[in-house]
Scaffold this active site. Structure first.
Site, PDB file in Angstrom:
ATOM      1  N   SER A 354       0.865  -1.033  -0.042  1.00 44.84           N
ATOM      2  CA  SER A 354      -0.035   0.130   0.034  1.00 44.84           C
ATOM      3  C   SER A 354       0.985   1.377   0.091  1.00 44.84           C
ATOM      4  CB  SER A 354      -0.921   0.173   1.162  1.00 44.84           C
ATOM      5  OG  SER A 354      -2.098  -0.946   1.052  1.00 44.84           O
ATOM      6  N   ASN A 481      -6.128  -7.608  -2.943  1.00 45.41           N
ATOM      7  CA  ASN A 481      -5.839  -7.984  -1.520  1.00 45.41           C
ATOM      8  C   ASN A 481      -4.861  -7.282  -0.813  1.00 45.41           C
ATOM      9  OD1 ASN A 481      -7.494 -10.319  -1.658  1.00 45.41           O
ATOM     10  ND2 ASN A 481      -6.143 -11.004  -3.330  1.00 45.41           N
ATOM     11  N   TYR A 482      -4.202  -6.341  -1.448  1.00 42.64           N
ATOM     12  CA  TYR A 482      -3.135  -5.515  -0.899  1.00 42.64           C
ATOM     13  C   TYR A 482      -2.967  -4.179  -0.971  1.00 42.64           C
ATOM     14  CZ  TYR A 482      -0.584 -10.127  -0.440  1.00 42.64           C
ATOM     15  OH  TYR A 482      -0.280 -11.460  -0.054  1.00 42.64           O
ATOM     16  N   LEU A 483      -3.723  -3.643  -1.774  1.00 32.55           N
ATOM     17  CA  LEU A 483      -3.814  -2.076  -1.979  1.00 32.55           C
ATOM     18  C   LEU A 483      -5.005  -1.528  -1.045  1.00 32.55           C
ATOM     19  CD1 LEU A 483      -2.481  -1.908  -5.389  1.00 32.55           C
ATOM     20  CD2 LEU A 483      -1.160  -1.831  -3.465  1.00 32.55           C
TER      21      LEU A 483
END
Length: 524
Positions: A354, A481-483
């Site tokens: 992120s 899923n990650y940002l």
DNA sequence: ATTTAGACTTGGAACAATCTTT
DNA sequence: AAAGATTGTTCCAAGTCTAAAT
């Protein structure tokens, strides 16, 4: 058989169709797949069939294969109304079974059907590929619902394995799958309130890490000198997890799955140390198979103390020995928990992904660009994250071809540009001679044309670059899923890019919580 | 302290739908 | 309108991590 048709029993025939459907797939050429399949197939045969069918190589599945190919083509060729009808039926089923009532709200279920029987397709070098995945019966299924709710009826003549009322878990139904003997669940769709709240929480934990990450880094650097070997290994592993976004690397049962590793389970054979390489000092060369047997290959210059420690960890070990022999993910996570509430190894991946997006967007976005240009910057920022997380895909089958087509377009455009240049030159010469207004207007016209063509060429070139850079990179996982979606939403608002340009309908539903929450000055 | 079971997130491929080009 | 390319959706395997059992 062999050489002539054989009428099979129903069960045997069904399993044969599983194999026949996969004939075009590489799986069926693999010996392990064939052996596992044949072994499980024979188990389900009648004794007569077992007597006759003793050798897979003598079985000809091509008729069955053909049947299914034709069937799928027939379905594709169906008239419009027929297709419409099929779709309506599917929608009706979705409407009836695809939703549940949770805390009084109707919520969409993620997977509302049990998995159908078939042949197990493990990824990478999986020892169980080809095994028969059995049909799930109501007697295998546990239902989890509220005591006072309408308990779902099992199909006629059947009963559920169990009905329970556990409100400490989120699943609605579960069953045990027969290949790995693990549980599978029916759970809610990502658009649900329950999942959305958890997602939000996840990013909030990662944001808290931002506040303390400098201390944590100072701490693990200090621990590189620890007298306790365990702590040194932990500190070096954490450095990798932080710097390279490696996964934790839990222990796996040998022989049950493909041989893959993460950080804590790295073996000596997975890294090479180069005191000096390509003008850099203390280079570590990583080469291992990670999750889903995706290769991780990277050459990284590390700090001297890390390098020295690695030399120490590798001393007197065989290639197949654990690099961090004193370290487990559990020990690492206990330590992290102690450093920050809720901190685990995977939070570093979320945090670094992120923060990278946020920084890259800041660095790459040009407010003067049009929407297309800004989107390119967004894609590039997204790509930087995917590279960091090693999210790879296989090169799409049509890649080379579509690249060729694009290149042809570029070449054609180049030619046009050249022609326009010549035209302009001609017009300028004419103006030189005549110096009249008409010639001048002509020069202006040609200039404009040239400029437009050059812009088109530039755009095509950008598109080609984008495509080429994206060839082996999968953007989906990081995006989903990650940002932290609030970063992207803030960016959209700040630069006047419609949210639909970066999130499609499903994604907007999943990130509804963030869309409602983030304004243009959100900072991760 | 270590192992195992359970619950949940993460992952790319396959498939399906839609858009673009011929 | 057919074919081909692109984008969206579904599928289900494979991870992470916690809690319970040993």
């Amino acid at each position: 058989f062999p050489g002539k048709p054989l009428k099979l029993s129903l069960a045997t025939e069904e399993i044969a169709t599983f194999y026949a459907k996969m004939l075009d797939h590489e799986y069926t050429t693999k010996e392990i797949f064939q052996n596992n399949f044949f072994h499980d197939w024979r188990k389900e045969m009648t004794s007569e069939e077992q007597e006759i069918i003793q050798d897979l190589a003598k079985c000809d599945f091509s008729e069955i294969h053909k049947y299914f190919v034709e069937k799928s083509e027939a379905r594709k060729a169906l008239p419009k109304e027929e297709k419409q009808k099929l779709k309506e039926e599917a929608d009706k089923i979705q409407e009836e079974y695809g939703y549940c009532l949770l805390d009084g709200h109707r919520e969409k279920i993620g997977n509302f059907k049990t998995e159908p029987p078939g042949l197990f397709r493990g990824r990478g070098d999986h020892p169980k590929m080809g095994m028969l995945k059995k049909r799930i019966m109501p007697e295998d299924v546990i239902i989890n619902c509220s005591k006072d709710s309408k308990i779902p009826e099992p199909p006629e003549g059947h009963k559920w394995k169990e009905v329970r009322f556990d409100n400490t878990v989120t699943w609605l139904a579960s069953w045990t799958e027969n290949i790995q003997n693990t549980l599978k669940y029916i759970m809610l769709n990502p658009s649900s309130k329950l999942k959305g709240e958890k997602d939000w929480q996840k990013y909030e934990v990662a944001r808290r890490l931002k506040d303390v990450v400098h201390e944590i880094r100072a701490r693990y650097r200090a621990d590189w000198k620890s007298k306790e070997m365990k702590n040194r290994q932990r500190a070096v592993a954490l450095y990798f997890i932080d710097k390279l976004a490696l996964r934790a690397g839990n222990e796996k049962e040998e022989g049950e799955t493909a041989d893959t590793v993460g950080c804590c389970s790295l073996r000596v054979e997975h890294i090479k140390l180069h005191p000096r390489l390509d003008g850099q000092e203390h280079v570590v060369e990583f080469d291992f198979l990670g999750k889903d047997s995706i290769r991780y290959y990277n050459k990284v210059s590390v700090e001297k103390r890390v390098f020295k420690n690695l030399q120490l960890f590798m001393k007197n070990k065989d290639p197949s020995d654990d690099l961090f022999d004193r370290l487990t993910t559990n020990f690492l996570n206990k330590h992290l928990q102690h450093l920050m509430d809720g901190l685990t190894a995977k939070v570093f991946r979320t945090y670094n992904a992120s923060i990278t997006l946020q920084e890259q967007l800041k660095a790459l976005t040009n407010p003067e660009d049009n929407v297309a240009g800004k989107l390119l910057s967004y894609n590039r920022a997204n790509r930087a994250v995917a590279v960091l997380c090693n999210h790879q895909r296989s090169v799409p089958k049509t890649f080379a071809k579509s690249m060729e087509i694009l290149q042809a377009k570029i070449d054609a455009k180049k030619k046009q540009v050249e022609e326009a240049q010549q035209e302009l030159k001609k017009a300028e010469d004419e103006l030189e001679d005549t110096k009249d207004a008409k010639a001048e207007a002509n020069v202006e016209k040609k200039k404009k044309l040239l400029k437009r063509l050059e812009e088109q060429l530039a755009r095509l070139n950008v598109q080609a670059t984008d495509k080429e850079e994206n060839k082996q990179i999968a953007l989906g996982t990081s995006k989903l899923n990650y940002l932290d979606p609030r970063i992207s939403i803030a960016w959209c608002k700040k630069f006047g890019v419609p949210i639909e340009k970066i999130y499609n309908k499903t994604q907007r539903e999943k990130f509804a919580w963030a869309i409602a929450m983030a304004n243009e000055d959100f900072e991760f």
